[in-house]
Motif scaffolding. Structure first.
Motif, mmCIF file in Angstrom:
data_model
loop_
_atom_site.group_PDB
_atom_site.id
_atom_site.type_symbol
_atom_site.label_atom_id
_atom_site.label_comp_id
_atom_site.label_asym_id
_atom_site.label_seq_id
_atom_site.Cartn_x
_atom_site.Cartn_y
_atom_site.Cartn_z
ATOM 1 N N VAL A 116 1.427 13.026 -2.116
ATOM 2 C CA VAL A 116 0.874 14.305 -1.724
ATOM 3 C C VAL A 116 -0.697 13.906 -1.282
ATOM 4 O O VAL A 116 -1.190 13.025 -1.476
ATOM 5 C CB VAL A 116 0.786 15.447 -2.854
ATOM 6 N N LYS A 117 -1.225 14.738 -0.070
ATOM 7 C CA LYS A 117 -2.221 14.566 0.465
ATOM 8 C C LYS A 117 -3.407 14.545 -0.523
ATOM 9 O O LYS A 117 -4.353 14.074 -0.003
ATOM 10 C CB LYS A 117 -2.486 15.481 1.744
ATOM 11 N N ASN A 118 -3.339 15.117 -1.590
ATOM 12 C CA ASN A 118 -4.693 14.870 -2.426
ATOM 13 C C ASN A 118 -4.517 13.714 -3.313
ATOM 14 O O ASN A 118 -5.410 13.707 -4.436
ATOM 15 C CB ASN A 118 -4.873 16.336 -3.233
ATOM 16 N N THR A 119 -3.706 12.834 -2.938
ATOM 17 C CA THR A 119 -3.698 11.701 -3.856
ATOM 18 C C THR A 119 -4.956 10.695 -3.702
ATOM 19 O O THR A 119 -5.808 10.942 -2.725
ATOM 20 C CB THR A 119 -2.384 10.501 -3.337
ATOM 21 N N SER A 120 -5.343 9.684 -4.648
ATOM 22 C CA SER A 120 -6.339 8.892 -4.421
ATOM 23 C C SER A 120 -6.222 7.923 -3.439
ATOM 24 O O SER A 120 -5.133 7.639 -3.180
ATOM 25 C CB SER A 120 -6.735 8.338 -5.753
ATOM 26 N N PRO A 121 -7.301 7.191 -2.736
ATOM 27 C CA PRO A 121 -7.140 6.341 -1.775
ATOM 28 C C PRO A 121 -6.508 5.004 -2.521
ATOM 29 O O PRO A 121 -5.639 4.291 -1.867
ATOM 30 C CB PRO A 121 -8.805 6.130 -1.484
ATOM 31 N N GLU A 122 -6.672 4.584 -3.795
ATOM 32 C CA GLU A 122 -5.963 3.713 -4.531
ATOM 33 C C GLU A 122 -4.548 3.854 -4.708
ATOM 34 O O GLU A 122 -3.755 2.792 -4.396
ATOM 35 C CB GLU A 122 -6.862 3.129 -5.922
ATOM 36 N N GLU A 123 -4.175 5.024 -4.846
ATOM 37 C CA GLU A 123 -2.709 5.386 -5.126
ATOM 38 C C GLU A 123 -2.151 5.268 -4.033
ATOM 39 O O GLU A 123 -1.052 4.470 -3.603
ATOM 40 C CB GLU A 123 -2.711 6.744 -5.635
ATOM 41 N N MET A 124 -2.742 5.558 -2.728
ATOM 42 C CA MET A 124 -2.018 5.446 -1.522
ATOM 43 C C MET A 124 -2.147 4.096 -0.839
ATOM 44 O O MET A 124 -1.180 3.549 -0.529
ATOM 45 C CB MET A 124 -2.974 6.157 -0.140
ATOM 46 N N ARG A 125 -3.202 3.077 -1.029
ATOM 47 C CA ARG A 125 -3.151 1.672 -0.920
ATOM 48 C C ARG A 125 -1.809 1.028 -1.830
ATOM 49 O O ARG A 125 -1.165 0.363 -1.121
ATOM 50 C CB ARG A 125 -4.581 1.154 -1.465
ATOM 51 N N SER A 126 -1.944 1.438 -2.808
ATOM 52 C CA SER A 126 -0.752 0.760 -3.709
ATOM 53 C C SER A 126 0.549 0.881 -3.240
ATOM 54 O O SER A 126 1.366 0.088 -3.317
ATOM 55 C CB SER A 126 -0.762 1.277 -5.417
ATOM 56 N N ALA A 127 0.893 2.321 -2.864
ATOM 57 C CA ALA A 127 1.895 2.816 -2.367
ATOM 58 C C ALA A 127 2.337 2.112 -1.027
ATOM 59 O O ALA A 127 3.457 1.577 -0.861
ATOM 60 C CB ALA A 127 2.249 4.445 -2.109
ATOM 61 N N VAL A 128 1.439 1.950 -0.088
ATOM 62 C CA VAL A 128 1.592 1.326 1.272
ATOM 63 C C VAL A 128 1.990 -0.363 0.704
ATOM 64 O O VAL A 128 3.064 -1.017 1.156
ATOM 65 C CB VAL A 128 0.409 1.214 1.889
ATOM 66 N N LEU A 129 1.323 -0.857 -0.147
ATOM 67 C CA LEU A 129 1.593 -2.367 -0.568
ATOM 68 C C LEU A 129 2.985 -2.513 -1.184
ATOM 69 O O LEU A 129 3.566 -3.679 -0.857
ATOM 70 C CB LEU A 129 0.243 -3.004 -1.419
ATOM 71 N N ALA A 130 3.322 -1.645 -2.165
ATOM 72 C CA ALA A 130 4.549 -1.659 -2.613
ATOM 73 C C ALA A 130 5.739 -1.443 -1.601
ATOM 74 O O ALA A 130 6.755 -2.280 -1.700
ATOM 75 C CB ALA A 130 4.580 -0.417 -3.816
ATOM 76 N N ALA A 131 5.578 -0.693 -0.543
ATOM 77 C CA ALA A 131 6.506 -0.374 0.278
ATOM 78 C C ALA A 131 6.713 -1.757 1.176
ATOM 79 O O ALA A 131 7.716 -2.328 1.373
ATOM 80 C CB ALA A 131 6.131 0.619 1.410
ATOM 81 N N ALA A 132 5.637 -2.527 1.463
ATOM 82 C CA ALA A 132 5.644 -3.621 2.231
ATOM 83 C C ALA A 132 6.166 -4.710 1.313
ATOM 84 O O ALA A 132 6.970 -5.617 1.808
ATOM 85 C CB ALA A 132 4.269 -3.941 2.426
ATOM 86 N N ALA A 133 5.838 -4.661 0.259
ATOM 87 C CA ALA A 133 6.706 -5.678 -0.719
ATOM 88 C C ALA A 133 8.263 -5.677 -0.853
ATOM 89 O O ALA A 133 8.867 -6.372 -1.003
ATOM 90 C CB ALA A 133 6.243 -5.702 -2.098
ATOM 91 N N ALA A 134 8.817 -4.223 -0.993
ATOM 92 C CA ALA A 134 9.967 -3.937 -1.049
ATOM 93 C C ALA A 134 10.735 -4.351 0.214
ATOM 94 O O ALA A 134 11.628 -4.958 0.226
ATOM 95 C CB ALA A 134 10.052 -2.486 -1.186
ATOM 96 N N GLY A 135 9.930 -4.434 1.446
ATOM 97 C CA GLY A 135 10.759 -4.766 2.709
ATOM 98 C C GLY A 135 10.744 -6.189 2.673
ATOM 99 O O GLY A 135 11.590 -6.749 3.642
#
Length: 137
Positions: A116-135
């Motif tokens: 959701v757009k009110n997520t913290s910057p750190e949560e967003m960073r973690s989600a992006v890194l996790a998606a890259a790792a999954a790839g």
């Protein structure tokens, strides 16, 4: 295997595309996420059609951070197309809507995660890194 923050060659592990129809929000995400080690924003688009055109022209993100509601081609439609046309690209949806049925639908259609757009910057960073790792698996 390399760490999610860098590749063996020292280049960023995350080549990120940001897709949102609100230019100020998109530019803000770019400024925020570009400040993290291991993340490079390689392109931006205002809707799914613009993103697909950029991919066809050779842009090569491995993670796409994409809004759900956009004109012309929205996040759900774009995720479906990406799953078939660019299956190695991971999608992280970011939306102001937190409806559980919408989240389930988007994940079932191939998105790696939903924020959701009110997520913290750190949560967003973690989600992006996790998606890259999954790839990389």
């Amino acid at each position: 295997m390399t760490s999610p923050s860098s590749s063996a060659a020292g280049t960023p592990a995350v080549r990120l595309a940001i897709v949102d129809d609100h230019i100020l929000f998109r530019k803000g995400l770019r400024a925020l996420l570009s400040g993290y080690a291991g993340i490079e924003v390689v392109c931006e688009a205002g809707n799914g059609q613009e993103l697909l055109e950029l991919l066809d022209q050779g842009s090569n993100p491995n993670v796409i951070l994409m809004d759900m509601q956009m004109p012309i081609l929205d996040g759900l439609q774009t995720t479906r197309l990406l799953r078939t046309q660019f299956p190695n690209v991971r999608v992280v949806i970011i939306s102001m809507h937190d409806d559980p049925s919408l989240v389930s639908t988007v994940l079932a259609e191939g998105a790696h995660s939903y924020l959701v757009k009110n997520t913290s910057p750190e949560e967003m960073r973690s989600a992006v890194l996790a998606a890259a790792a999954a790839g990389t698996r």
